[in-house]
Design a protein around this motif. Structure first.
Motif, PDB file in Angstrom:
ATOM      1  N   GLN A 149       5.290   2.362   0.517  1.00 35.43           N
ATOM      2  CA  GLN A 149       3.900   2.720   0.178  1.00 35.43           C
ATOM      3  C   GLN A 149       3.404   1.648  -0.784  1.00 35.43           C
ATOM      4  O   GLN A 149       3.968   1.449  -1.854  1.00 35.43           O
ATOM      5  N   ALA A 150       2.359   0.922  -0.344  1.00 34.24           N
ATOM      6  CA  ALA A 150       1.806  -0.169  -1.165  1.00 34.24           C
ATOM      7  C   ALA A 150       1.111   0.415  -2.396  1.00 34.24           C
ATOM      8  O   ALA A 150       0.583   1.526  -2.358  1.00 34.24           O
ATOM      9  N   ALA A 151       1.121  -0.379  -3.482  1.00 35.03           N
ATOM     10  CA  ALA A 151       0.495   0.081  -4.722  1.00 35.03           C
ATOM     11  C   ALA A 151      -1.017   0.134  -4.563  1.00 35.03           C
ATOM     12  O   ALA A 151      -1.628  -0.800  -4.028  1.00 35.03           O
ATOM     13  N   PHE A 206       5.455  -7.020  -8.060  1.00 39.87           N
ATOM     14  CA  PHE A 206       4.361  -7.728  -8.724  1.00 39.87           C
ATOM     15  C   PHE A 206       3.132  -7.720  -7.819  1.00 39.87           C
ATOM     16  O   PHE A 206       3.232  -8.028  -6.636  1.00 39.87           O
ATOM     17  N   ALA A 207       1.977  -7.370  -8.428  1.00 36.00           N
ATOM     18  CA  ALA A 207       0.747  -7.265  -7.650  1.00 36.00           C
ATOM     19  C   ALA A 207       0.299  -8.638  -7.173  1.00 36.00           C
ATOM     20  O   ALA A 207      -0.138  -8.801  -6.043  1.00 36.00           O
ATOM     21  N   GLN A 208       0.372  -9.626  -8.057  1.00 32.73           N
ATOM     22  CA  GLN A 208       0.024 -10.984  -7.657  1.00 32.73           C
ATOM     23  C   GLN A 208       1.219 -11.890  -7.973  1.00 32.73           C
ATOM     24  O   GLN A 208       2.332 -11.475  -7.777  1.00 32.73           O
ATOM     25  N   GLU A 212      -6.175  -8.535   7.101  1.00 35.95           N
ATOM     26  CA  GLU A 212      -6.780  -7.259   7.496  1.00 35.95           C
ATOM     27  C   GLU A 212      -6.482  -6.134   6.502  1.00 35.95           C
ATOM     28  O   GLU A 212      -6.968  -5.027   6.630  1.00 35.95           O
ATOM     29  N   GLY A 213      -5.661  -6.444   5.495  1.00 31.53           N
ATOM     30  CA  GLY A 213      -5.269  -5.447   4.503  1.00 31.53           C
ATOM     31  C   GLY A 213      -6.399  -5.025   3.573  1.00 31.53           C
ATOM     32  O   GLY A 213      -7.450  -5.664   3.509  1.00 31.53           O
ATOM     33  N   GLY A 214      -6.173  -3.939   2.829  1.00 33.78           N
ATOM     34  CA  GLY A 214      -7.150  -3.427   1.874  1.00 33.78           C
ATOM     35  C   GLY A 214      -6.955  -4.050   0.505  1.00 33.78           C
ATOM     36  O   GLY A 214      -5.889  -4.543   0.180  1.00 33.78           O
ATOM     37  N   GLY A 252      -0.611  -5.135   5.832  1.00 31.02           N
ATOM     38  CA  GLY A 252      -1.955  -5.495   6.282  1.00 31.02           C
ATOM     39  C   GLY A 252      -2.167  -4.991   7.695  1.00 31.02           C
ATOM     40  O   GLY A 252      -1.794  -5.662   8.651  1.00 31.02           O
ATOM     41  N   GLY A 253      -2.738  -3.802   7.828  1.00 29.38           N
ATOM     42  CA  GLY A 253      -3.086  -3.290   9.146  1.00 29.38           C
ATOM     43  C   GLY A 253      -2.072  -2.367   9.796  1.00 29.38           C
ATOM     44  O   GLY A 253      -2.221  -2.024  10.968  1.00 29.38           O
ATOM     45  N   PHE A 254      -1.046  -1.947   9.054  1.00 23.57           N
ATOM     46  CA  PHE A 254      -0.018  -1.095   9.671  1.00 23.57           C
ATOM     47  C   PHE A 254      -0.349   0.393   9.490  1.00 23.57           C
ATOM     48  O   PHE A 254      -0.861   0.806   8.453  1.00 23.57           O
ATOM     49  N   CYS A 255      -0.056   1.178  10.526  1.00 24.12           N
ATOM     50  CA  CYS A 255      -0.292   2.614  10.435  1.00 24.12           C
ATOM     51  C   CYS A 255       0.637   3.428  11.319  1.00 24.12           C
ATOM     52  O   CYS A 255       0.650   4.650  11.232  1.00 24.12           O
ATOM     53  N   ILE A 278       7.833  -2.429   6.727  1.00 25.45           N
ATOM     54  CA  ILE A 278       6.376  -2.519   6.566  1.00 25.45           C
ATOM     55  C   ILE A 278       5.961  -1.843   5.261  1.00 25.45           C
ATOM     56  O   ILE A 278       6.644  -0.938   4.768  1.00 25.45           O
ATOM     57  N   ALA A 279       4.830  -2.312   4.720  1.00 23.74           N
ATOM     58  CA  ALA A 279       4.187  -1.622   3.595  1.00 23.74           C
ATOM     59  C   ALA A 279       2.783  -1.248   4.049  1.00 23.74           C
ATOM     60  O   ALA A 279       2.128  -2.014   4.764  1.00 23.74           O
ATOM     61  N   MET A 280       2.338  -0.067   3.624  1.00 19.00           N
ATOM     62  CA  MET A 280       1.012   0.415   4.032  1.00 19.00           C
ATOM     63  C   MET A 280       0.293   0.997   2.825  1.00 19.00           C
ATOM     64  O   MET A 280       0.892   1.754   2.040  1.00 19.00           O
ATOM     65  N   GLY A 281      -0.988   0.630   2.692  1.00 17.74           N
ATOM     66  CA  GLY A 281      -1.803   1.198   1.626  1.00 17.74           C
ATOM     67  C   GLY A 281      -2.756   2.245   2.180  1.00 17.74           C
ATOM     68  O   GLY A 281      -2.598   3.448   1.951  1.00 17.74           O
ATOM     69  N   THR A 282      -3.730   1.782   2.968  1.00 22.64           N
ATOM     70  CA  THR A 282      -4.773   2.668   3.500  1.00 22.64           C
ATOM     71  C   THR A 282      -4.171   3.891   4.208  1.00 22.64           C
ATOM     72  O   THR A 282      -4.646   5.018   4.034  1.00 22.64           O
ATOM     73  N   ARG A 283      -3.115   3.686   4.993  1.00 18.54           N
ATOM     74  CA  ARG A 283      -2.517   4.806   5.717  1.00 18.54           C
ATOM     75  C   ARG A 283      -1.963   5.864   4.742  1.00 18.54           C
ATOM     76  O   ARG A 283      -2.084   7.067   4.979  1.00 18.54           O
TER      77      ARG A 283
HETATM   78  C1  LIG Z   1      -7.546   2.001  -2.195  1.00 13.85           C
HETATM   79  C2  LIG Z   1      -6.673   0.800  -2.398  1.00 13.85           C
HETATM   80  C3  LIG Z   1      -6.354   0.383  -3.684  1.00 13.85           C
HETATM   81  C4  LIG Z   1      -5.549  -0.728  -3.898  1.00 13.85           C
HETATM   82  N1  LIG Z   1      -5.215  -1.073  -5.187  1.00 13.85           N
HETATM   83  C5  LIG Z   1      -4.344  -2.083  -5.395  1.00 13.85           C
HETATM   84  C6  LIG Z   1      -3.894  -2.390  -6.716  1.00 13.85           C
HETATM   85  O1  LIG Z   1      -4.299  -1.742  -7.688  1.00 13.85           O
HETATM   86  N2  LIG Z   1      -3.018  -3.413  -6.878  1.00 13.85           N
HETATM   87  C7  LIG Z   1      -2.563  -4.124  -5.800  1.00 13.85           C
HETATM   88  O2  LIG Z   1      -1.767  -5.032  -5.994  1.00 13.85           O
HETATM   89  N3  LIG Z   1      -2.987  -3.880  -4.545  1.00 13.85           N
HETATM   90  C8  LIG Z   1      -3.844  -2.864  -4.319  1.00 13.85           C
HETATM   91  N4  LIG Z   1      -4.231  -2.569  -3.023  1.00 13.85           N
HETATM   92  C9  LIG Z   1      -3.671  -3.349  -1.889  1.00 13.85           C
HETATM   93  C10 LIG Z   1      -2.413  -2.665  -1.331  1.00 13.85           C
HETATM   94  O3  LIG Z   1      -1.364  -2.766  -2.252  1.00 13.85           O
HETATM   95  C11 LIG Z   1      -1.960  -3.295   0.007  1.00 13.85           C
HETATM   96  O4  LIG Z   1      -1.852  -4.688  -0.140  1.00 13.85           O
HETATM   97  C12 LIG Z   1      -2.894  -3.017   1.169  1.00 13.85           C
HETATM   98  O5  LIG Z   1      -3.362  -1.689   1.138  1.00 13.85           O
HETATM   99  C13 LIG Z   1      -2.193  -3.287   2.501  1.00 13.85           C
HETATM  100  O6  LIG Z   1      -3.074  -3.216   3.590  1.00 13.85           O
HETATM  101  P1  LIG Z   1      -3.379  -1.853   4.422  1.00 13.85           P
HETATM  102  O7  LIG Z   1      -4.362  -1.103   3.597  1.00 13.85           O
HETATM  103  O8  LIG Z   1      -3.934  -2.372   5.706  1.00 13.85           O
HETATM  104  O9  LIG Z   1      -2.110  -1.096   4.587  1.00 13.85           O
HETATM  105  C14 LIG Z   1      -5.060  -1.466  -2.792  1.00 13.85           C
HETATM  106  C15 LIG Z   1      -5.385  -1.053  -1.495  1.00 13.85           C
HETATM  107  C16 LIG Z   1      -6.173   0.069  -1.276  1.00 13.85           C
HETATM  108  C17 LIG Z   1      -6.474   0.496   0.145  1.00 13.85           C
END
Ligand SMILES: Cc1cc2nc3c(=O)[nH]c(=O)nc-3n(C[C@H](O)[C@H](O)[C@H](O)COP(=O)(O)O)c2cc1C
Length: 311
Positions: free
Chosen positions: A18-20, A95-97, A141-143, A170-173, A189-194
């Motif tokens: 689960q992406a941060a 690490f975020a960046q 394509e990621g969020g 980036g784009g996985f669900c 895989i890592a997913m955020g939006t999903r």
């Molecule tokens: C609502 C939301 C908040 C996010 N906040 C952060 C954040 O605080 N720090 C960070 O490094 N990435 C953040 N991201 C990026 C995610 O960690 C991840 O790279 C991204 O969601 C992957 O793409 P996906 O949404 O297509 O799965 C965020 C993404 C979303 C959708």
């Protein structure tokens, strides 16, 4: 059973991370993901030190499975955050960046597994040279903050460049995406939006509804928010921002705008980071249901591909 170097490294059942997500991935979502066999992560950039300490304790109380903390290496108090991670016996730090070598070294010396987030091959090479244990490579394509290279081109390139496990993002669900990532040479895989769109995510229902109604053309990448490319839902507020000349948002206001949507449910004035994948998601499963379905579909996909070969 799908086993990779990533599941071994992290001690998790399934190669699903689960992406941060700031204001979204706190103890509840992280623990639900980890309990379901994936790796849940606390997003700490939007937390104070005291909030992070409390979040680590709460997550450890909710799950006995491994989880991670995501931090920014450029935060003034990054070294203190590393100390909290070590003191809280958190198994994984990401690490975020860009990471910093001394932070990576301190975490590794304490036995914490380290992960870097990269959007380009050269970032992966740099982090690998600093001894990072794995990388999350996120396509455009990621969020949230994104690079310029699409997932389908970035993942094979990063896999070829580094020896450590690569987590594709980036784009996985779904399970097909996991199979594709494995085919490109990634180990998970890592997913955020999903994960934002699950019943375990704390985001207000009205906000989830906006994401569910979003089509594939419903996100936009803009540098007008904080100067770096950020993929967000294209709301009327964002359209106004794009139509205005000059920098319309002050950097100091960005956390408030994210918080307004993700915590207060203000879909009218808040900023909603989102991957393009929101356009193909239309349900709110629990983390356990989601991970179970992905693993089941990925196993079926791998079997189907094996039969292609024998025809
Ligand atoms: C609502 C939301 C908040 C996010 N906040 C952060 C954040 O605080 N720090 C960070 O490094 N990435 C953040 N991201 C990026 C995610 O960690 C991840 O790279 C991204 O969601 C992957 O793409 P996906 O949404 O297509 O799965 C965020 C993404 C979303 C959708």
């Amino acid at each position: 059973v799908i086993r990779t170097r990533l599941t071994e490294l992290l001690g998790i059942s399934y190669p699903i991370v689960q992406a941060a997500m700031g204001y979204v991935s706190g103890p509840r979502l992280a623990a639900a993901t980890s309990d379901a066999g994936g790796l849940g992560q606390i997003a700490s950039a939007t937390m104070s030190l005291a909030e992070l300490e409390a979040a680590i304790a709460e997550t450890a109380g909710r799950t006995s499975a491994p989880f991670g903390v995501n931090l920014r290496a450029d935060a003034d108090d990054a070294a203190e955050r590393v100390k909290l991670i070590i003191a809280g016996h958190v198994p994984v730090a990401s690490f975020a960046q860009a990471p910093r070598p001394e932070l990576v070294a301190a975490l590794k010396a304490a036995g914490v597994v380290t992960i870097a987030s990269v959007g380009a091959r050269r970032h992966a090479e740099k982090a690998a040279a600093w001894g990072i244990d794995a990388v999350i490579a996120t396509g455009k394509e990621g969020g949230g903050h994104v690079g310029a290279v699409p997932t389908s081109l970035l993942i094979p390139q990063v896999v070829d460049a580094v020896d450590v496990p690569v987590i594709a993002a980036g784009g996985f669900c779904d399970g097909r995406g996991l199979v594709a990532a494995l085919a490109w040479g990634a180990e998970g895989i890592a997913m955020g939006t999903r994960f934002l769109l699950t019943s375990d995510s704390p985001v207000p229902a009205a906000v989830k509804q906006v994401y569910l109604e979003t089509g594939l053309d419903g996100t936009v990448v803009t540098t007008r928010v904080d100067g770096m490319p950020l993929r967000v839902l294209r709301t009327s507020m964002v359209d106004q921002l794009l139509a205005t000349r000059g920098r319309a948002v002050m950097a100091a206001d960005v956390p408030e705008l994210l918080r307004a949507a993700m915590v207060d449910g203000r879909t009218d004035l808040g900023l909603m980071s989102s991957g393009q994948v929101a356009g193909v998601i239309d349900d709110l499963p629990s983390c356990a249901e989601l991970i179970e379905a992905i693993v089941r579909d990925a196993e079926a996909g791998l079997e189907r591909i094996a039969t292609v070969r024998s025809v």
